[in-house]
Write an enzyme that holds these catalytic residues in place. Structure first.
Site, mmCIF file in Angstrom:
data_model
loop_
_atom_site.group_PDB
_atom_site.id
_atom_site.type_symbol
_atom_site.label_atom_id
_atom_site.label_comp_id
_atom_site.label_asym_id
_atom_site.label_seq_id
_atom_site.Cartn_x
_atom_site.Cartn_y
_atom_site.Cartn_z
ATOM 1 C CG ASN A 10 -1.695 1.208 1.460
ATOM 2 O OD1 ASN A 10 -1.767 2.064 0.579
ATOM 3 N ND2 ASN A 10 -2.313 1.338 2.635
ATOM 4 C CE LYS A 12 -0.164 3.212 4.792
ATOM 5 N NZ LYS A 12 -0.064 3.285 6.226
ATOM 6 C CD GLU A 100 -2.918 5.341 6.885
ATOM 7 O OE1 GLU A 100 -2.898 5.364 5.650
ATOM 8 O OE2 GLU A 100 -2.002 4.842 7.573
ATOM 9 C CD GLU A 170 -3.574 -2.741 7.417
ATOM 10 O OE1 GLU A 170 -2.428 -2.868 7.014
ATOM 11 O OE2 GLU A 170 -4.310 -1.785 7.106
ATOM 12 C CB SER A 216 5.142 -1.881 12.034
ATOM 13 O OG SER A 216 4.722 -0.561 12.327
HETATM 14 P P1 PGA Z 1 2.794 0.226 7.683
HETATM 15 O O1 PGA Z 1 1.332 0.408 7.062
HETATM 16 O O2 PGA Z 1 3.355 -1.054 7.105
HETATM 17 O O3 PGA Z 1 3.564 1.433 7.239
HETATM 18 O O4 PGA Z 1 2.643 0.140 9.154
HETATM 19 C C1 PGA Z 1 0.473 -0.683 6.910
HETATM 20 C C2 PGA Z 1 -0.823 -0.231 6.307
HETATM 21 O O5 PGA Z 1 -1.248 0.893 6.568
HETATM 22 O O6 PGA Z 1 -1.452 -0.977 5.532
#
Ligand code: PGA
Length: 254
Positions: A10, A12, A100, A170, A216
């Site tokens: 992802n 983002k 988010e 998540e 993470s």
């Molecule tokens: P991250 O994000 O690996 O940066 O923690 C995971 C996600 O939002 O899908």
């Protein structure tokens, strides 16, 4: 039959167009036929980069996904993107319900459920995200929250439609924080999700549904998470912006 592994990146709201092209190129080159047999791979760039990234990924083993969609086919919805447009742009996948958007933008279970149905109607495979806040975990409400998000989010789906859905667990406190869930915490939540799916859709559906862990995930912790019996893959944020790190996560499936 063991369940397949599925890892998605992802991106983002990151990358310039040039960075997106290069990242896609490196990932596509790194996913050779041996790796592609072991793991299903998708990347989810920002909307404006979908078409150029689709071009780069053409003929590769890496699928394209989007990070969100609207539930209608078309209409007066300024700023929104239809799931049919995503299909036409070359997407096979769409992420729905990312924290988010749930927590950052206030999207409700009911609203997400509409999107899920809209995306399935358009023929997309949905990565449906669920997860508890830190306060909810500390108040021992994790299972309650996951159950509510599954009941609300998956309402009205048939077991057959569920085959086009991957669940991404998540925990919100693990997203972008560097604080990954322990293998035990992840497995515990995933097993609970699978039991809930069994209650809602039957044991066959539960055995087959893929449940990704997200929050993470890094090359250093991916192998431990992925060897848990109910962890079928990962949804990777930060580490998916680095081709080497993302490929290293994929290679833990070999
Ligand atoms: P991250 O994000 O690996 O940066 O923690 C995971 C996600 O939002 O899908």
């Amino acid at each position: 039959m063991p369940r397949a592994k599925f890892i998605a990146g992802n991106w983002k709201m990151y990358t310039t167009l040039e960075q997106a092209r290069q990242l896609a190129q490196r990932v596509a080159q790194g996913v050779d036929s041996v790796l592609a047999q072991k793991v299903r791979v998708a990347v989810c760039p920002p909307f404006p980069w979908l078409l150029p990234v689709a071009e780069v990924l053409r003929g590769s083993a890496v699928a394209l996904g989007a990070q969100d969609c609207h539930y209608e086919r078309e209409g007066a919805y300024t700023g929104q993107v239809s799931p049919y447009m995503l299909r036409e742009a070359g997407c096979q996948y769409v992420i729905i319900g990312h924290s988010e958007r749930r927590h950052g933008l206030g999207e409700s279970d009911e609203f997400l459920n509409k999107k899920l149905h809209g995306a399935l109607r358009a023929g997309l495979h949905v990565i449906f995200c669920i997860g508890e806040l830190l306060t909810e975990r500390e108040a021992n409400q994790t299972e309650q929250v996951l159950q509510r998000q599954l009941l609300g989010g998956l309402a009205g789906l048939t077991a057959e439609q569920l085959q086009q859905v991957t669940i991404a667990y998540e925990p919100v406190w693990a997203i972008g924080t560097g604080r990954v869930a322990t293998e035990e915490q992840a497995e515990h939540a995933h097993a609970f999700v699978r039991r809930t799916i069994a209650e809602l859709f039957g044991s066959n559906a539960a055995e087959n549904v893929l449940i990704q862990y997200g929050g993470s995930v890094k090359p250093e912790n991916a192998a431990g998470l992925l060897k848990q019996p109910d962890v079928d893959g990962c949804l990777v944020g930060g580490a998916s912006l680095n081709a080497e790190a993302f490929l290293a996560i994929l290679r833990t499936c070999l």
